[in-house]
Scaffold this motif. Structure first.
Motif, PDB file in Angstrom:
ATOM      1  N   GLU A   3      -9.475  -3.930   3.778  1.00 42.75           N
ATOM      2  CA  GLU A   3      -8.872  -4.944   2.449  1.00 42.75           C
ATOM      3  C   GLU A   3      -8.428  -4.076   1.377  1.00 42.75           C
ATOM      4  O   GLU A   3      -7.846  -4.749   0.282  1.00 42.75           O
ATOM      5  CB  GLU A   3     -10.034  -5.678   2.320  1.00 42.75           C
ATOM      6  CG  GLU A   3     -10.542  -6.721   3.517  1.00 42.75           C
ATOM      7  CD  GLU A   3     -11.773  -7.385   2.780  1.00 42.75           C
ATOM      8  OE1 GLU A   3     -12.122  -7.900   1.597  1.00 42.75           O
ATOM      9  OE2 GLU A   3     -12.704  -7.454   3.533  1.00 42.75           O
ATOM     10  N   TRP A   4      -8.345  -2.671   1.378  1.00 43.77           N
ATOM     11  CA  TRP A   4      -7.513  -1.898   0.327  1.00 43.77           C
ATOM     12  C   TRP A   4      -8.110  -2.278  -0.855  1.00 43.77           C
ATOM     13  O   TRP A   4      -7.546  -2.793  -1.739  1.00 43.77           O
ATOM     14  CB  TRP A   4      -6.210  -1.987   0.807  1.00 43.77           C
ATOM     15  CG  TRP A   4      -5.477  -0.662   0.262  1.00 43.77           C
ATOM     16  CD1 TRP A   4      -4.719  -0.654  -1.134  1.00 43.77           C
ATOM     17  CD2 TRP A   4      -5.221   0.470   0.847  1.00 43.77           C
ATOM     18  NE1 TRP A   4      -4.268   0.509  -1.212  1.00 43.77           N
ATOM     19  CE2 TRP A   4      -4.562   1.205  -0.032  1.00 43.77           C
ATOM     20  CE3 TRP A   4      -5.565   0.896   1.956  1.00 43.77           C
ATOM     21  CZ2 TRP A   4      -4.084   2.466   0.464  1.00 43.77           C
ATOM     22  CZ3 TRP A   4      -5.305   2.085   2.383  1.00 43.77           C
ATOM     23  CH2 TRP A   4      -4.465   3.060   1.787  1.00 43.77           C
ATOM     24  N   MET A   5      -9.501  -2.400  -1.087  1.00 42.20           N
ATOM     25  CA  MET A   5      -9.941  -2.869  -2.218  1.00 42.20           C
ATOM     26  C   MET A   5     -10.628  -1.588  -3.183  1.00 42.20           C
ATOM     27  O   MET A   5     -10.891  -0.575  -2.959  1.00 42.20           O
ATOM     28  CB  MET A   5     -11.443  -3.583  -1.836  1.00 42.20           C
ATOM     29  CG  MET A   5     -11.077  -4.791  -1.086  1.00 42.20           C
ATOM     30  SD  MET A   5     -12.670  -5.934  -0.766  1.00 42.20           S
ATOM     31  CE  MET A   5     -13.001  -6.151  -2.535  1.00 42.20           C
ATOM     32  N   ASP A   6     -10.384  -2.056  -4.648  1.00 37.64           N
ATOM     33  CA  ASP A   6     -11.025  -1.148  -5.660  1.00 37.64           C
ATOM     34  C   ASP A   6     -12.521  -1.688  -5.894  1.00 37.64           C
ATOM     35  O   ASP A   6     -12.598  -2.785  -6.343  1.00 37.64           O
ATOM     36  CB  ASP A   6     -10.090  -1.278  -6.647  1.00 37.64           C
ATOM     37  CG  ASP A   6      -9.016  -0.409  -6.716  1.00 37.64           C
ATOM     38  OD1 ASP A   6      -8.665   0.025  -5.732  1.00 37.64           O
ATOM     39  OD2 ASP A   6      -8.152  -0.209  -7.620  1.00 37.64           O
ATOM     40  N   ILE A   7     -13.342  -0.756  -5.901  1.00 39.54           N
ATOM     41  CA  ILE A   7     -14.633  -1.306  -6.217  1.00 39.54           C
ATOM     42  C   ILE A   7     -15.220  -0.124  -7.193  1.00 39.54           C
ATOM     43  O   ILE A   7     -15.390   1.029  -6.635  1.00 39.54           O
ATOM     44  CB  ILE A   7     -15.813  -1.314  -4.993  1.00 39.54           C
ATOM     45  CG1 ILE A   7     -15.270  -2.535  -4.172  1.00 39.54           C
ATOM     46  CG2 ILE A   7     -17.046  -1.485  -5.599  1.00 39.54           C
ATOM     47  CD1 ILE A   7     -15.898  -2.738  -2.845  1.00 39.54           C
ATOM     48  N   VAL A  41     -13.827  -2.272   3.226  1.00 40.62           N
ATOM     49  CA  VAL A  41     -13.071  -1.722   1.979  1.00 40.62           C
ATOM     50  C   VAL A  41     -11.769  -1.204   2.579  1.00 40.62           C
ATOM     51  O   VAL A  41     -10.586  -1.365   1.700  1.00 40.62           O
ATOM     52  CB  VAL A  41     -13.939  -1.221   1.272  1.00 40.62           C
ATOM     53  CG1 VAL A  41     -13.139  -0.338   0.022  1.00 40.62           C
ATOM     54  CG2 VAL A  41     -15.329  -1.511   0.548  1.00 40.62           C
ATOM     55  N   ARG A  95     -11.031   3.339  -4.794  1.00 36.91           N
ATOM     56  CA  ARG A  95     -10.035   2.991  -5.868  1.00 36.91           C
ATOM     57  C   ARG A  95      -8.488   3.350  -5.217  1.00 36.91           C
ATOM     58  O   ARG A  95      -8.820   4.739  -4.376  1.00 36.91           O
ATOM     59  CB  ARG A  95     -10.051   3.885  -7.138  1.00 36.91           C
ATOM     60  CG  ARG A  95      -9.062   3.813  -8.038  1.00 36.91           C
ATOM     61  CD  ARG A  95      -9.506   4.516  -9.187  1.00 36.91           C
ATOM     62  NE  ARG A  95      -8.287   4.457 -10.305  1.00 36.91           N
ATOM     63  CZ  ARG A  95      -7.738   5.662 -10.703  1.00 36.91           C
ATOM     64  NH1 ARG A  95      -8.387   6.811 -10.605  1.00 36.91           N
ATOM     65  NH2 ARG A  95      -6.759   5.530 -11.359  1.00 36.91           N
ATOM     66  N   GLN A 141       0.913  -1.088   0.212  1.00 38.89           N
ATOM     67  CA  GLN A 141       0.152   0.021   0.004  1.00 38.89           C
ATOM     68  C   GLN A 141       0.656   1.298  -0.034  1.00 38.89           C
ATOM     69  O   GLN A 141       0.377   2.480  -0.144  1.00 38.89           O
ATOM     70  CB  GLN A 141      -0.854   0.080   1.088  1.00 38.89           C
ATOM     71  CG  GLN A 141      -1.848  -1.141   1.367  1.00 38.89           C
ATOM     72  CD  GLN A 141      -2.648  -1.192   2.541  1.00 38.89           C
ATOM     73  OE1 GLN A 141      -2.613  -0.424   3.199  1.00 38.89           O
ATOM     74  NE2 GLN A 141      -3.447  -2.221   2.868  1.00 38.89           N
TER      75      GLN A 141
END
Length: 333
Positions: A66-70, A63, A75, A30
């Motif tokens: 989990e450092w997610m892109d949705i 989110v 983002r 990250q």
């Protein structure tokens, strides 16, 4: 993270929350990134104050963790991209949460009839999750276009709840089965302060049990559980401190009644029934809302394509013929 206007007391302006971490506390994958979360559509509108419900908070937190892109929600953006944008940190520049635009009207379908197969295939997977196949919705017109079934769009739309009923009941049965297993864990920890520590494990197993059916996504499931846990937190806390009779006493006090003694097994059965039914009803409401969304999607195809220009011309010609025949009967030529 942006969470929309009128959430915090004292200001109606859109709020933004910044989470700052030192380099030593940032995971290697990250580093050099900023996670933008646009949660403006997660805010629930109230009369005088907007708010984030437990399910909205659960989505945001998960989110972030989990450092997610949705798409349309979050983002991870590199520092180089931010620099290329003159270090502009406007969230909408990186995450646009606006509703997706309706696909452009298919001119051929509007002129000659039919529903573009490409539009249907973009949505059909969700219908399949509810046990509704393509043949339940349309007939084949050509390789690229479909037709509504006999009776028209509205007749088929009215049948969709019945077509989905078996899959919905199967899903709710899975929820009940999960609760039976979860209840045994709750019974083990009743009267123990460790009960409230069970939340992460219960949420994870709840999501894993119901996610494969694909009726609800992971955030809807986690949100339903989070809302249930938050709403029942005082009951669960009483259960952890005083066991099942303590919850019965709490309910009696809240209702302004004198507590009546119930044997341990009856108190346990009563409390577990209430807690399980509350969670099941929340899940069922989400399932029904998703199914209604499918009905709305199907009707939108009807609004766009059920009547083509060719149909209107035929109707006009038929109406003109009837008018001519009637005038001739009346002696007008």
């Amino acid at each position: 993270m942006g969470i929309g206007p009128n959430v915090f007391h004292g200001t109606a302006l859109p709020a933004c929350i910044l989470v700052l971490r030192g380099a030593n506390g940032t995971p290697a994958d990250q580093c050099g990134q900023v996670l933008f979360i646009n949660a403006e559509r997660e805010v629930v509108t109230g009369r005088s104050q907007n708010r984030l419900e437990p399910q909205n908070i659960e989505k945001i937190v998960s989110v972030f963790r989990e450092w997610m892109d949705i798409p349309g929600f979050s983002r991870a953006v590199s520092l180089q991209e931010i620099a290329d944008n003159d270090f502009n940190l406007n969230i909408r520049r990186y995450v646009d949460a606006s509703l997706p635009a309706e696909p452009p009207l298919d001119v051929r379908a509007a002129l000659f009839g039919g529903i573009p197969r490409s539009e249907v295939e973009a949505e059909v997977a969700k219908f399949h999750s509810y046990g509704i196949g393509l043949a339940d919705l349309f007939t084949l017109k050509s390789a690229d276009y479909l037709d509504f079934l006999s009776g028209g769009c509205e007749a088929t739309a009215a049948r969709l709840p019945g077509l989905a009923a078996a899959r919905e009941e199967e899903f709710i049965d899975s929820c009940r089965s999960w609760w039976e297993e979860a209840a045994s864990r709750i019974v083990e920890l009743a009267g123990s302060e460790r009960l409230l520590m069970l939340r992460p494990r219960l949420m994870a197993s709840f999501r894993e049990e119901l996610l494969p059916a694909e009726l609800l996504d992971r955030y809807q499931l986690a949100g339903a559980f989070a809302a249930w846990w938050s709403n029942r937190h005082d009951d669960l806390r009483s259960l952890g401190l005083r066991g099942f009779p303590g919850v019965i006493d709490r309910w009696a006090t809240a209702d302004g009644r004198q507590s009546s003694y119930l044997p341990q097994n009856m108190a346990r059965e009563r409390v577990l029934d209430v807690l399980g039914e509350d969670l099941r009803s929340r899940v069922e409401k989400l399932v029904v809302a998703e199914r209604q969304g499918l009905v709305n999607v199907y009707r939108s195809w009807g609004y766009r394509y059920e009547t083509s220009l060719m149909d209107l011309e035929r109707q006009s010609e038929a109406a003109a013929a009837r008018l001519g025949a009637r005038l001739e009967e009346l002696g007008y030529t």
